[in-house]
Design an enzyme around this catalytic site. Structure first.
Site, PDB file in Angstrom:
ATOM      1  CE  LYS A   1      26.956  32.548  24.583  1.00 56.63           C
ATOM      2  NZ  LYS A   1      26.316  34.082  24.463  1.00 56.63           N
TER       3      LYS A   1
ATOM      4  CD  GLU B   1      23.845  47.766  13.672  1.00 53.98           C
ATOM      5  OE1 GLU B   1      25.183  48.634  13.285  1.00 53.98           O
ATOM      6  OE2 GLU B   1      23.092  47.577  12.891  1.00 53.98           O
TER       7      GLU B   1
ATOM      8  CE  LYS C   1      29.291  23.072  25.801  1.00 55.71           C
ATOM      9  NZ  LYS C   1      28.976  23.737  24.262  1.00 55.71           N
TER      10      LYS C   1
ATOM     11  CG  ASP D   1      28.708  38.282  28.080  1.00 58.82           C
ATOM     12  OD1 ASP D   1      28.871  38.380  27.120  1.00 58.82           O
ATOM     13  OD2 ASP D   1      29.645  37.978  28.564  1.00 58.82           O
TER      14      ASP D   1
ATOM     15  CG  HIS E   1      28.846  27.545  30.693  1.00 60.80           C
ATOM     16  ND1 HIS E   1      29.416  26.407  30.433  1.00 60.80           N
ATOM     17  CD2 HIS E   1      29.568  28.273  30.452  1.00 60.80           C
ATOM     18  CE1 HIS E   1      30.108  26.774  29.028  1.00 60.80           C
ATOM     19  NE2 HIS E   1      30.046  28.237  29.119  1.00 60.80           N
TER      20      HIS E   1
END
Ligand code: ITT
Length: 200
Positions: free
Chosen positions: A12, A37, A175, A69, A180
Site C-alpha cells: 500500500k 501499536e 495498476k 481499508d 481501487h
C-alpha cells in the site's frame, strides 16, 4: 507537502507513494514517524475500519493521518472475504496462504473463475476529530491460477475488466491508474484541492 500514511502494508505504501507523487505529495509511512501499536480492526465495513485506523493515529500523534481499508469481494463467495481479506486464511495469514484459500474455495465449487471487485476506502483524519474520505473500486474476475509477481495480496489471481493480464502482471503505474486504491487516493486529493479553492 508531506502526508503520513498509517499502514503496515508495504504494498500500500509503495502504491500511495507512486500515486501521490503525481500531485507533488510525499507519502511517509507511519513507522518512519513513530513506532506505535496498530489498533484492532473491529468494523464491519471498509469505511468503518478506515475511519477507525486514521482517527486512532491522528489522535495519538496529533497530526493529520491517512489510513486505508480495502479488500476483495468475490461473487461466488457471496462477497467474501471482503473486510476480512487480509485474514481470510486466519489471523496473520500470508498473501500466499490467502491466495491458496481463495483458489480452494473456488475449486470446491468447481469454478475456474468468478466475478469479483476490489474496494478501497481512504480516510484523512485530523486530530480535531474531523476528516475527509473517498472510495474506489475496480471490477474484474478472480481465477484459480497464480500469474505474475507484481503488486501484493490477491493480485496474481485478479484480472481487471477489459484486461487479459492479472493485476500482478501489470506495471505499478498501470495498476495505480485503474485500481481501487489509485482511484480513491486521486479522489481524496481532488477533494482537498476543491476545499482549498473554497477557502481562497
Ligand atoms: P493496514 O491495515 O495496516 O493498512 P492490511 O494489509 O491489514 O494493512 P487491510 O486491513 O485494508 O490492510 O486489508 C487489505 C487486504 O485486502 C490486503 O491485505 C490484501 O489481502 C487485500 N487487498 C487490498 N488491496 C489489494 C490490492 O491492491 N492488491 C491485492 N490485494 C489487495
Amino acid at each position: 507537502m508531506k502526508v503520513v500514511f498509517a499502514t503496515k502494508n508495504r504494498g500500500k505504501v509503495k502504491e500511495a507513494q507512486e500515486k501521490l507523487k503525481e500531485f507533488g505529495i510525499e507519502v511517509v509511512p507511519i513507522d518512519e514517524v513513530e513506532q506505535i501499536e496498530s489498533p484492532e480492526e473491529t468494523g464491519n465495513t471498509f469505511c468503518e475500519n478506515a475511519y477507525q485506523k486514521a482517527t486512532y493515529y491522528a489522535e495519538k500523534l496529533r497530526i493529520p493521518v491517512i489510513a486505508e481499508d480495502s479488500g476483495i469481494e468475490v461473487e461466488a463467495l457471496n462477497g467474501k472475504p471482503g473486510v476480512y481479506s487480509s485474514r481470510f486464511a486466519g489471523e496473520r495469514a500470508t498473501d500466499e496462504e490467502n491466495n491458496r484459500k481463495l483458489i480452494e474455495e473456488l475449486q470446491k465449487r468447481r469454478l475456474v473463475s468468478s466475478p469479483a471487485r476490489y474496494v478501497s476506502f481512504v480516510f484523512l483524519a485530523f486530530p480535531e476529530r474531523y476528516g475527509i474520505w473517498s472510495e474506489g473500486e475496480v471490477r474484474g474476475k478472480v481465477i484459480t491460477e497464480l500469474r505474475g509477481t507484481g503488486g501484493f495480496g490477491y493480485d496474481p489471481l485478479f484480472i481487471p475488466e477489459g484486461y487479459s493480464k492479472t493485476m500482478a502482471e501489470l506495471p505499478l503505474n498501470e495498476k495505480n491508474r485503474i485500481s481501487h486504491r489509485g482511484k480513491a487516493l486521486e479522489k481524496l486529493v481532488k477533494t482537498i484541492i476543491d476545499i482549498k479553492k473554497l477557502k481562497t
